[in-house]
Structure formats: structure tokens, C-alpha cells
Design an enzyme around this catalytic site. Structure first.
Site, PDB file in Angstrom:
ATOM      1  N   SER A 172       0.867  -1.362   0.005  1.00 16.00           N
ATOM      2  CA  SER A 172      -0.053  -0.074  -0.006  1.00 16.00           C
ATOM      3  C   SER A 172       1.019   1.273   0.126  1.00 16.00           C
ATOM      4  CB  SER A 172      -1.093   0.090   1.265  1.00 16.00           C
ATOM      5  OG  SER A 172      -0.264  -0.300   2.435  1.00 16.00           O
ATOM      6  N   HIS A 200      -5.628  -3.565  -2.615  1.00 12.24           N
ATOM      7  CA  HIS A 200      -5.270  -2.697  -3.500  1.00 12.24           C
ATOM      8  C   HIS A 200      -5.446  -3.237  -4.931  1.00 12.24           C
ATOM      9  CE1 HIS A 200      -4.306   0.743  -1.137  1.00 12.24           C
ATOM     10  NE2 HIS A 200      -3.861  -0.183  -0.169  1.00 12.24           N
ATOM     11  N   LYS A 231     -11.769   0.393  -1.979  1.00 10.96           N
ATOM     12  CA  LYS A 231     -10.740   0.993  -2.732  1.00 10.96           C
ATOM     13  C   LYS A 231     -11.497   0.827  -4.131  1.00 10.96           C
ATOM     14  CE  LYS A 231      -7.505   0.376   0.867  1.00 10.96           C
ATOM     15  NZ  LYS A 231      -6.733  -0.470   1.629  1.00 10.96           N
TER      16      LYS A 231
HETATM   17  C1  PLP Z   1      -6.639  -0.553   3.248  1.00 12.85           C
HETATM   18  C2  PLP Z   1      -6.257  -1.782   3.396  1.00 12.85           C
HETATM   19  C3  PLP Z   1      -6.635  -2.705   4.422  1.00 12.85           C
HETATM   20  C4  PLP Z   1      -7.922  -2.272   5.361  1.00 12.85           C
HETATM   21  O1  PLP Z   1      -8.907  -2.245   4.438  1.00 12.85           O
HETATM   22  P1  PLP Z   1     -10.126  -1.163   5.054  1.00 12.85           P
HETATM   23  O2  PLP Z   1     -11.265  -1.864   4.344  1.00 12.85           O
HETATM   24  O3  PLP Z   1      -9.753   0.136   4.746  1.00 12.85           O
HETATM   25  O4  PLP Z   1     -10.355  -1.505   6.519  1.00 12.85           O
HETATM   26  C5  PLP Z   1      -6.122  -4.042   4.451  1.00 12.85           C
HETATM   27  N1  PLP Z   1      -5.179  -4.305   3.804  1.00 12.85           N
HETATM   28  C6  PLP Z   1      -4.437  -3.565   3.046  1.00 12.85           C
HETATM   29  C7  PLP Z   1      -3.184  -4.070   2.359  1.00 12.85           C
HETATM   30  C8  PLP Z   1      -4.902  -2.211   2.892  1.00 12.85           C
HETATM   31  O5  PLP Z   1      -4.286  -1.504   2.069  1.00 12.85           O
END
Ligand code: PLP
Length: 387
Positions: A172, A200, A231
């Protein structure tokens, strides 16, 4: 000192500590006119009127909330339909909805691992995976970023009964894509299960947008797949996809699944619409990729410190925290928002601007960003010259 005073002292110590390090975090209400290069809405679906309308229609039909947890009375037909669609899309037998990706990761690790388990994680894995491993009580090891040899060494030395390898799909803060093939090979050689958190990648990678695992690697190769909905899919929530036995186990034992209110049904309705668009409009991924290529081409030409990333996450690693903040503030003054990411989120000395691209950005938006970044850079050159 009274108990209350001791608590006040503790809070103010922690605050002073953070502030001394210049790491005190603040939130900003994003103005509507701001050019946003900090979000994760890679396909622009969080602003697609069809998705918004599906959400509104979902709320009218099913109400504004689920009213209970999935196991009590909050599991509706629309949740079931979404789970089935997600399973089919990712080529898995079943899928299970969670309220957030954070909760999915802690729930999976807590349900699968215990003190007889060894968890092997990439150094740069997301905080939710690190927290989930800690919560599970398993023995946790970190391998060097994207280094299958280091993982192989750690696995070879482990005497744990159950081994679980865990990696982000797209990292991320760096935008690197995990080498899934290498992780599959090494995990299988050591009888370890493999879990990929493709938060992602879902929606943007793969021919059908099903992510870096999805239809490419089956559930024997990658038994545990996590994806998020907040996302690229533009809504909120997350899912775990895998064999029926895995999903049944999570329904029984995953505490962050069991003891929480189900995702609002309107969100499930909106997500179904978003999935339909992802599958039916591959041109959105093409537009995103064209934007990424354009940004990289131009940034390289301007001599900006680009990282090695082929994904919408395009960090400019500036190193110094003050420098990173200064660039972010200068961009902000021009109405451009980028993430200024500093330790402890990233390692010391690796502060960065986290720039993210979306299919929603126009050429002119990206040109504005590039011009502003170039200006920051030129100003430093001048300052250094006359210093
Ligand atoms: C954003 C993210 C999460 C968390 O997801 P949310 O739905 O925002 O809680 C978990 N793992 C990764 C790699 C992320 O980038």
C-alpha cells in the site's frame, strides 16, 4: 498524584513525544474543489452515479442498516448475492463479507492461527496483518520485502506444526506487486498455507479485474484471498474468498465476523453494481493504466524521484520528513492533495509523498500535479544554490 492526573500525564507525554518528532497527525476536511491524488478510488466508482443510485435504491428497499450481526438476523439475501458474485469473480467456492478490511485480516488470522502456528509476513505488510498476527498468539516472523529466498530460509528453520505465509498483493505504501508465483512455490514446498491481502489489486489487476490472485491463481495455490471493497470498488467493506471449509471455519470462529453488525445492505447493493461495472467496462482499467503511464513518463522527464511501481500507487520517496511535509503543504496551497506518509507508517528515512492515480483523473489534472511537483523541486535547487 491522583489516578486522573496520572492519565492526563500519560496522554500529554505521548502527545509531547509525537510533537517532538514532528509526527503529530492531523485530519483535514477535503474541500470539494481539491484535486485529490491521495485516495484509493482507482476506478472512480466512489463517484459513479450508477453506484450511488444502487446504494440509494438499496437503502429504500432494505433499510439503512442490517440491524444485527450476520449470525443473528443481519444476513440478508443481498449479502448472499454479493458473496456469490465475489466467489464466482475470484474463482473460489465461497466468499464471506466483513465490515472492513482491517476486520477481515484480524478475523482470519485470529481464527486460523494459535500458539502452535508460525506466521511468516513480508516486512512491508499492512498494519492489519501485523495486528491480526499479534492477536492470534501465533509466533510471528517477518521476511525481507519480496524476498522468497529469505522466506524459504525462515520456513526451513521452522518446526511449527502449522505454517502460514502472509503477504499484501500490492503493497500500500510502495505500489510494488508481490511475486505470487514465488510465494506459491515456496509455500507449497514447505507445506505452508498462503494468504494474500489483495486490498489494492482487486478491481484493477488481472484481465478481468479480479486482482493479482483472482482468476490467475486457484485456491490450492492461494487458499486464502482477502479483498477490500472500499478501494477500487468504491464502496466499503471486505471479503475473504476460498474453499467452503475455510469459509465455514471463519463463520464459526472468526470473532470480528461474529461479534459485529453486518454490512449495511445498501452497501452490498452498491457493491454489486460496482462489480457489474468493473466486469463490463474494462476501458476504465485501460484509462487508469494510461494515466499511470503518462504520469510516469512525464515525472521521469522532469527528474522527479519516481519509485519502481507499475500500479496506481506512485510514491515519491523524499526521505526527510520535514521535506516531505513541505512539499505536501506547497501542493495543498495549489489545491492539490497528496498523502505525506512518514514513520512509523513507513521505515525511518523513507518519508514519502504517496501519490495515487485514478481513471477519474484527466490529463489536465495530472499536468497540474506534475507542474506543482516540479516547482517544489526547482525551489529546492535554487535554495541550495544560494544557501
Ligand atoms: C486498506 C487496506 C486494508 C484495510 O482495509 P479497510 O477496508 O480500509 O479496513 C487492509 N489491507 C491492505 C493491504 C490495505 O491497503
Amino acid at each position: 498524584m491522583s489516578v486522573l492526573d496520572a492519565w492526563q500525564q500519560r496522554l500529554s507525554d505521548a502527545r509531547a513525544d509525537r510533537q517532538r518528532q514532528h509526527r503529530w497527525r492531523t485530519r483535514q476536511v477535503l474541500a470539494r474543489s481539491t484535486l485529490n491524488f491521495a485516495g484509493n478510488d482507482y476506478l472512480g466508482l466512489a463517484h459513479d452515479p450508477r453506484v450511488s443510485e444502487a446504494q440509494a435504491e438499496g437503502a429504500r428497499r432494505f433499510g439503512s442498516g442490517a440491524g444485527a450481526s450476520h449470525l443473528v438476523s443481519g444476513h440478508l439475501a443481498i449479502h448472499d448475492a454479493l458473496e456469490e458474485t465475489l466467489a464466482r469473480w475470484t474463482g473460489r467456492q465461497r466468499a464471506l463479507l466483513f465490515s472492513t478490511g482491517y476486520m477481515a485480516n484480524i478475523g482470519v488470522l485470529q481464527a486460523l492461527a494459535d500458539s502452535h502456528t508460525a506466521i511468516f509476513q513480508d516486512r512491508l505488510n499492512h498494519a492489519s496483518l501485523i495486528d491480526g498476527a499479534a492477536l492470534s498468539g501465533a509466533r510471528s516472523r517477518r521476511f525481507h520485502h519480496r524476498d522468497a529466498m529469505d522466506l524459504e530460509n525462515l520456513l526451513g528453520r521452522s518446526e511449527s506444526e502449522h505454517k502460514l505465509v502472509v503477504s499484501d498483493g500490492i503493497f500500500s505504501m510502495d505500489g510494488h506487486i508481490a511475486d505470487i508465483g514465488a510465494l506459491v512455490t515456496v509455500s507449497q514446498r514447505h507445506n505452508a498455507w498462503l494468504m494474500i491481502d489483495d486490498a489494492h489489486g482487486v478491481g484493477i489487476l488481472g484481465d478481468d479485474g479480479s486482482g493479482c490472485v483472482g482468476s490467475t491463481w486457484n485456491s490450492t495455490e492461494v487458499p486464502i484471498l482477502v479483498g477490500t471493497l472500499g478501494k477500487a470498488l468504491g464502496t466499503a467493506g471486505a471479503f475473504v474468498a476460498g474453499d467452503a471449509a475455510l469459509i465455514d471455519h471463519l463463520i464459526q470462529f472468526s470473532r470480528s465476523y461474529i461479534y459485529t453488525t453486518a454490512q449495511p445492505p445498501a452497501i452490498a447493493a452498491a457493491t454489486l453494481k460496482a462489480l457489474e461495472i468493473v466486469q463490463g467496462e474494462p476501458e476504465r482499467r485501460a484509462q487508469l493504466n494510461a494515466n499511470i503511464a503518462y504520469f510516469r513518463h512525464e515525472a521521469l522527464r522532469l527528474g522527479l524521484p519516481l519509485s519502481d511501481s507499475a500500479t496506481p500507487i506512485q510514491p515519491l520517496i523524499l526521505g526527510d520528513e520535514t521535506r516531505t511535509l513541505s512539499w505536501a503543504v506547497q501542493l495543498q496551497q495549489k489545491g492539490i492533495h497528496v498523502g505525506a506518509i512518514r514513520p512509523p507508517t513507513v521505515p525511518n528515512g523513507e518519508a514519502r509523498l504517496r501519490i495515487t492515480l485514478s481513471a477519474r483523473h484527466q490529463r489536465g489534472d495530472i499536468d497540474q500535479l506534475l507542474a506543482a511537483l516540479y516547482h517544489c523541486q526547482q525551489k529546492e535547487v535554487l535554495c541550495n544554490r544560494y544557501a
